[in-house]
Design an enzyme around this catalytic site. Structure first.
Site, PDB file in Angstrom:
ATOM      1  CB  SER A 148       4.827  -3.346 -30.600  1.00 52.31           C
ATOM      2  OG  SER A 148       4.616  -2.244 -31.628  1.00 52.31           O
ATOM      3  CG  ASP A 158       6.282   0.679 -29.673  1.00 47.66           C
ATOM      4  OD1 ASP A 158       6.103   1.539 -28.129  1.00 47.66           O
ATOM      5  OD2 ASP A 158       7.315   0.429 -30.550  1.00 47.66           O
ATOM      6  N   GLY A 214      -1.056   0.345 -30.406  1.00 49.72           N
ATOM      7  CA  GLY A 214      -2.043   0.249 -30.100  1.00 49.72           C
ATOM      8  C   GLY A 214      -2.045  -1.177 -29.561  1.00 49.72           C
ATOM      9  CB  SER A 218      -2.235  -3.573 -25.066  1.00 50.50           C
ATOM     10  OG  SER A 218      -1.105  -3.560 -25.244  1.00 50.50           O
ATOM     11  CG  ASP A 236      -1.706  -9.679 -26.980  1.00 50.21           C
ATOM     12  OD1 ASP A 236      -1.067  -9.546 -28.104  1.00 50.21           O
ATOM     13  OD2 ASP A 236      -2.035  -9.317 -25.551  1.00 50.21           O
ATOM     14  CE  LYS A 287      -0.765   4.282 -31.810  1.00 45.90           C
ATOM     15  NZ  LYS A 287       0.975   4.603 -31.199  1.00 45.90           N
ATOM     16  CG  LEU A 336      15.474 -57.357 -15.030  1.00 42.98           C
ATOM     17  CD1 LEU A 336      15.045 -57.796 -13.381  1.00 42.98           C
ATOM     18  CD2 LEU A 336      15.317 -56.147 -15.552  1.00 42.98           C
ATOM     19  CB  SER A 391      15.644 -54.791 -26.255  1.00 45.76           C
ATOM     20  OG  SER A 391      15.345 -55.644 -26.438  1.00 45.76           O
TER      21      SER A 391
END
Lengths: 630, 312
Positions: free
Chosen positions: A24, A26, A28, A30, A104, A160, A469, A542
Site C-alpha cells: 500500500s 503506507d 512506500g 509509490s 501498480d 523503510k 425475417l 434464427s
C-alpha cells in the site's frame, strides 16, 4: 559463460517482463516505483519537474526535491483520497534493454480483485513490507493472490530500513517470516531485499548503509529474472486459439496468437482436441511465410485439408505421446478457482457466459466447494462468493470446451464469467482440472433406434428449418405444411419460435449470444424429435448464419433442410402481424431483427420459398423437397 | 550478478525483440476486436501513432484486407500537409477512409480563437467524434493512445468501456485478466480499443524506422513560418491565424513532436531532418511529447475530464 548463455536466451524470449507491485501507499510503494522509474530514466523531464514542484497534502518532502510518489499518481479521485484505487501500468527501461511493465496494484483489502488483475499477467511480484510494522495480514493476502494467479518469482522489499537504522537484526526477523509464509504457496523463487525507497538504498545501487547484505538490489533482481522453471515454456505443446478467419483470393487462414509451444509448416494438428488430425500448410507472421512460430507470436495458419474452423476454436498439437493433462480433451465440467469481481454475488445455478480466449459459451456454477481465507489460507464452507472473495467451485458448460489446467497455461486455463444482462465481468476463473470429459459420457445404445421408430411410422424423419425475417410468413407456411402432411398420415411437429420462448427458452433474451443459445436448444430439441421418428418443422427467425450452420451440423447430410422464407423487407414491415416493427421503429425494441440487428440470409439454402407469394405454392415446394407424393 | 555478466546480457536484448513483442500484442488486440464486434472503426488522426496503428492493422489481417474503415475527425484546422498525407495514405493502402466534421460547429463559426481551446476541442473534436460514431453505428473504435502519454492514461484499459452517450466512467471499467478480453456489450455501450497501450513514444519512432514507414513531413525539421506566443512556437499554416499587433511570422528551423490543430500545436526548434537525427534528439530532449499540446495544460486532470465527456 554457460550461465550467461542461459540468460541471453531468456532475455530474447522475454524481451518484456511483467511485474506486479503489491503493497500500500503506507508501505512506500509509490515511492519505490517512482524511484525505479526516475533512476532508469524512464520518465520524461517535465514529469520529473512536476514531481519536484507538486505536493500532496501531508507530504514531508521539501519543495524542489523529487517526490517520487507523485510520479505514479493518476486519477483525480485518487489525488483526493490519497490512495491508489486502480491498476496503473508503467514502463521501465531496464539497462539490459529489457522492458519491464509494472502493474501498480492497489493495496487495500477491498481491492483484491484489482491485485488479481495485475498479477494475472505478471512474471514477477514486487511485494513491499514496511520494516517499521513487519509482516501484516495484507502480506499474506498478496502472497495468496500472487501464488494463485501463477506468479512464481517474488521480490520482497523490506522497505523503510532507514527508519530502523538499517539494522540487520530487524531485517532477518522479517525475512524469515516472509520466507516461511512463501513456502506455504509453492513459490519457488523468493528474494528478500532490505531497501529504503526514500533514500534509495538497495533500489538501484547497492547500499553502503547495509554492508551485511550481499544480495541483489531491486533493479538487479528484475534484470536477472529468468523463468522460475525453464521447462515452463514446454509445459504443454502447441495451442492456438482462433480469433479471426482471414480471407483473401484463394486464401483462408486462421488468425490467432500462439499461447503455447511452437508450430511449423507440416505439423500435425487437431481442432478443439477432437476429430481428425490435419496438417499445417503455411505459417504466416505479418503476411510473410515463416518456418516457425512460437509462444506469443501473432500468426495466421492455413491447413492442408478443408476444415470447418471458426472463431473460438482451439488448434492444438495431437495427443500422441502426451500426458493426460497436456491434451485438452473437451469437457463440460471443471473444478476451478474463482476470483469474484462482480458487484452482485455469485448465483448458484444462474447461467453466465464463460469466455476463454475467443470462445464464449454459457456456463453454470453447479457447486461451491469452499471459500478461501486469503490471510490464513483456511478453506471454509461457503454458500456464495462476494466481491474480492476467492473460492473453489464446480462449473459446467453447455457444450464441451477444451480447457487446460491453469497451472500449465494461463491463456487456455483462465476464463472470465460474464453476467448476461449487464455484461460485466463477474469473475476470473482458473481451471484446476476437468471433471467430466465429453468422451466419458458414452451414450447408451438402445435396441429401438431411430430407424426402428421411423420404420414403424413409415416415414423418413427430417427437419425443415424455416428461417426469415419476423413477419416473413414462416409460421403460416409451417402451419399449412403440417396440415397437409398430417392429412397424408405423416407424423409431424412444429417447433415455433414464439412457442419455445414461453417455455423451454423463457430465460433467454434477444442479444446475439442469447439468440445463439435459443437456436442451439431448438436444434437439439428438433434432433430428439427426429430421433423419435418425427418430421419436424422449425419456424424460427434464427438470423445468424453461424447459429444455423451449427444447427445443421447436428444432423446427417440430407436430414436437415434449411428453408429460406424470402420476403421483401417492405412486405414484412407492412404485414407486421405482432406489431413488432412498429415497436422497433418507436425504439422500444432495440434488438429487433432487420431493424436493430442484421439478418444474415442463407448463402446456400436447400429451399427458397417466396414468402410474399401464395402459401400453397410454398407448401408444394416443400413437399417436393421432402420427396413425399402430393 | 557481476557487472561483467550484466554487460553481456545487455548486448543480448535487441530493441527489435521488444518491438516484435509489442507488435504481436497489438495484432492480437486488433484481431480480437474484429472478431468480436459487429462494426469496428479505426480512429485515424494522421500522426505518427496513427501511422503505426494503421500499419499494424494492415499486418494483422494480411493477406486479407483491413476489415473496417478508418475515420478522421477533421476540425478544419489541421495542418495542410496532414490532409494531403491522409488522402494519399488511404489511396495507397486501399483502405476505406471516412472524414467527419461537426458541420453545426462550422456553421456557428467555432474556432480556437473565438471559443477558447477547451470549448473548441469539445465541439470540434469530442462532439464531432460522438456524432461520427453514432451515425456509423460503430460498436468498437480503435485509437492509438498509449499509457505513457499522460498520467491519467496509465490506468486506461486496453478495452475501455463507454456507457451510453460515450461516457467514460473510471469506476465502471472492467478488470482485464490475461489476454482474455470481455468484449460483450449491453444496450447502448460501446468500446474504445487501444492496441498500442504498452508502447512508448520511443517505441513508436523505432518502429517507424524499422518498418520504414512514411510519416507527415512536419515531424522533421525544416524552415517554417512561426510566431512565438507565451513561450510556444506556433506555425502559421494559413491566413486564418489572427496575428497580434507587431506579430510577424519568422522563418525558423522547427519540427513537431505531435500533430493536431495547427493553432494548438507547438513546434520545437530543431535541426533533426532525418530519422537518425530525430531519434538522437529524442534521447537528449526528455520532455514528454504532450508538453507541446496546448489543450492538455488546463488543470491537473484535464485529460481525464475530457475523457469523461467522450474524448479519446
Amino acid at each position: 559463460m554457460a550461465t550467461t548463455k542461459t540468460a541471453d536466451t531468456a532475455l530474447v524470449e522475454h524481451p518484456i517482463v511483467r511485474v506486479v507491485a503489491c503493497g500500500s501507499v503506507d508501505d512506500g510503494k509509490s515511492t519505490l516505483i517512482g524511484r525505479l522509474l526516475a533512476e532508469t530514466e524512464s520518465v520524461p523531464d517535465d514529469i520529473l519537474d512536476y514531481a519536484r514542484n507538486t505536493r500532496r497534502s501531508g507530504s514531508t518532502i521539501p519543495q524542489g526535491e523529487v517526490d517520487y510518489s507523485m510520479l505514479t499518481d493518476g486519477l483525480e479521485a485518487e489525488h483526493e483520497q490519497g490512495i491508489t484505487i486502480d491498476v496503473a501500468y508503467r514502463h521501465l527501461y531496464l539497462p539490459s534493454g529489457r522492458r519491464a511493465i509494472i502493474a501498480d496494484a492497489p493495496g487495500h483489502e477491498q481491492y483484491t480483485r484489482n491485485m488479481a488483475v495485475a498479477a494475472s499477467t505478471a512474471d514477477i511480484a514486487i511485494l513491499l513490507v514496511d520494516a517499521t510494522r513487519g509482516i501484516r495480514p495484507q502480506t499474506h493476502r498478496h502472497l495468496t493472490v500472487c501464488a494463485l494467479m501463477g506468479v512464481r518469482t517474488v521480490i520482497v522489499a523490506i522497505n523503510k530500513m532507514d527508519a530502523v537504522d538499517f539494522k540487520h537484526v530487524a531485517f532477518e526477523d522479517f525475512a524469515g517470516g516472509v520466507r516461511s509464509a512463501a513456502a506455504r504457496f509453492d513459490l519457488e523463487d523468493v528474494v528478500v531485499v532490505p531497501v529504503s525507497a526514500l533514500t534509495g538504498d538497495n533500489v538501484i545501487e547497492r547500499s553502503t548503509q547495509m554492508p551485511w547484505y550481499h544480495g541483489p538490489t531491486v533493479l538487479e533482481s528484475l534484470m536477472q529474472w529468468l523463468p522460475a522453471r525453464a521447462e515452463d515454456h514446454d509445459a504443454i505443446p502447441f495451442r492456438l486459439p482462433v480469433q479471426y478467419i482471414v480471407r483473401a483470393d484463394n486464401f483462408r487462414g486462421y488468425a490467432g496468437t500462439v499461447v503455447a509451444g511452437s508450430v511449423h509448416p507440416g505439423d500435425k494438428v487437431v481442432v478443439n482436441a477432437k476429430g481428425a488430425t490435419t496438417t499445417v500448410e503455411r505459417v504466416l507472421v505479418g503476411g510473410q511465410d515463416v518456418k516457425e512460430a512460437t509462444s506469443d507470436d501473432a500468426v495466421v495458419l492455413t491447413l492442408e485439408t478443408e476444415t470447418d474452423v471458426t472463431r473460438g476454436d482451439l488448434i492444438v498439437a495431437p495427443a500422441e505421446g502426451l500426458a493426460e493433462d497436456q491434451y485438452p480433451r473437451p469437457a463440460t465440467a471443471f473444478a476451478a478457482d474463482l476470483v469474484w469481481t462482480g458487484e452482485e454475488e455469485l448465483r448458484h445455478g444462474r447461467s453466465y457466459l464463460l469466455l476463454a480466449g475467443s470462445l464464449a459459451v454459457p456456463a453454470v456454477v453447479t457447486a461451491i466447494r469452499n471459500r478461501r481465507d486469503v490471510v490464513s489460507g483456511e478453506e471454509m464452507a461457503a454458500r456464495t462468493l462476494k466481491m474480492n472473495d476467492i473460492g473453489l467451485v464446480e462449473i459446467s458448460t453447455d457444450t464441451p470446451v477444451p480447457l487446460d489446467p491453469y497451472q500449465l497455461s494461463r491463456d487456455t486455463g483462465g476464463f472470465l464469467l460474464v453476467e448476461r444482462v449487464s455484461r460485466d465481468t463477474v469473475a476470473a476463473g482458473l481451471v484446476r482440472h476437468a471433471l467430466r470429459r465429453a468422451h466419458n459420457v458414452v451414450p447408451h445404445t438402445f435396441t429401438v433406434d431411430r430407424e426402428a421408430r421411423a420404420t414403424l411410422k413409415n416415414q423418413r424423419p427430417r427437419v425443415l428449418w424455416l428461417t426469415g425475417l419476423p413477419g416473413a410468413g414462416k409460421s403460416t407456411i409451417a402451419d399449412a405444411l403440417e396440415g397437409t402432411l398430417h392429412g397424408m398420415g405423416l407424423h409431424t411437429y412444429v417447433l415455433d419460435g414464439d412457442g419455445v420462448r414461453t417455455g423451454l427458452n423463457k430465460d433467454l433474451g434477444f442479444t446475439p449470444e442469447d439468440r445463439a443459445e435459443n437456436v442451439r436448444r431448438v436444434a437439439e430439441t428438433a434432433k430428439l424429435m427426429a430421433d423419435a421418428g418425427l418430421i419436424v418443422i422449425v419456424s424460427l427467425v434464427s438470423p445468424f448464419r453461424g447459429d444455423r450452420r451449427a444447427a445443421k451440423g447436428l444432423f446427417a447430410d440430407g436430414d436437415f433442410l434449411e428453408v429460406w422464407v424470402d420476403t421483401p423487407a417492405d412486405v414484412v414491415v407492412e404485414r407486421d402481424p405482432k406489431g413488432l416493427y412498429a415497436k422497433a421503429k418507436a425504439g422500444t425494441l432495440p434488438n429487433m431483427t432487420g431493424v436493430g440487428q442484421g439478418y444474415e440470409p442463407p448463402e446456400h439454402p436447400d429451399v427458397t420459398v417466396n414468402g410474399a407469394g401464395e402459401v400453397a405454392d410454398a407448401v408444394a415446394q416443400l413437399l417436393d423437397a421432402l420427396q413425399v407424393a402430393h | 550478478m557481476s557487472p561483467a555478466s550484466q554487460t553481456s546480457v545487455e548486448a543480448a536484448v535487441a530493441p527489435d525483440a521488444v518491438l516484435d513483442a509489442l507488435e504481436a500484442e497489438a495484432i492480437h488486440i486488433f484481431r480480437e476486436t474484429a472478431g468480436a464486434f459487429r462494426r469496428p472503426v479505426m480512429l485515424y488522426s494522421i500522426g505518427k501513432d496513427s501511422t503505426v496503428l494503421l500499419h499494424l492493422a494492415v499486418k494483422a489481417f494480411a493477406p486479407g484486407k483491413v476489415p473496417f474503415p478508418i475515420l478522421h475527425i477533421d476540425t478544419t484546422w489541421k495542418f495542410r500537409e496532414m490532409i494531403e498525407f491522409r488522402d494519399r495514405t488511404a489511396r495507397e493502402l486501399g483502405v476505406d477512409l471516412l472524414v467527419h466534421t461537426n458541420q453545426e460547429g462550422v456553421k456557428e463559426g467555432v474556432t480556437p480563437f473565438t471559443h477558447g481551446t477547451h470549448e473548441y476541442t469539445r465541439i470540434m473534436k469530442t462532439v464531432a467524434l460522438r456524432e461520427a460514431l453514432d451515425e456509423g453505428g460503430y460498436d468498437a473504435a480503435f485509437g492509438g493512445a498509449r499509457r505513457d502519454e499522460e498520467r491519467s492514461r496509465a490506468k486506461e484499459r486496453v478495452f475501455s468501456l463507454r456507457e451510453p452517450g460515450h461516457r467514460w466512467e473510471p469506476r465502471k471499467q472492467r478488470p482485464e485478466f490475461w489476454r482474455t478480453a470481455n468484449t460483450q456489450l449491453s444496450e447502448g455501450q460501446t468500446m474504445r480499443v487501444f492496441p498500442m497501450s504498452n508502447w512508448t513514444e520511443l517505441d513508436v519512432w523505432r518502429y517507424i524506422q524499422r518498418e520504414n514507414l512514411e510519416v507527415v513531413p512536419l515531424y522533421f525539421a525544416k524552415e517554417r513560418p512561426v510566431v512565438e506566443r507565451d513561450g510556444q512556437l506556433i506555425m502559421i499554416d494559413d491566413d486564418r491565424y489572427p496575428l497580434k499587433d507587431g506579430e510577424k511570422p519568422e522563418m525558423r528551423n522547427v519540427r513537431f513532436r505531435t500533430l493536431g490543430c495547427y493553432p494548438l500545436t507547438a513546434a520545437v526548434e530543431s535541426t533533426a531532418d532525418t530519422m537518425d537525427d530525430l531519434l538522437a534528439e529524442m534521447l537528449v530532449d526528455r520532455r514528454s511529447e504532450r508538453s507541446g499540446r496546448l489543450i492538455d495544460g488546463e488543470g491537473g486532470g484535464s485529460m481525464e475530464s475530457k475523457k469523461t465527456e467522450g474524448y479519446f
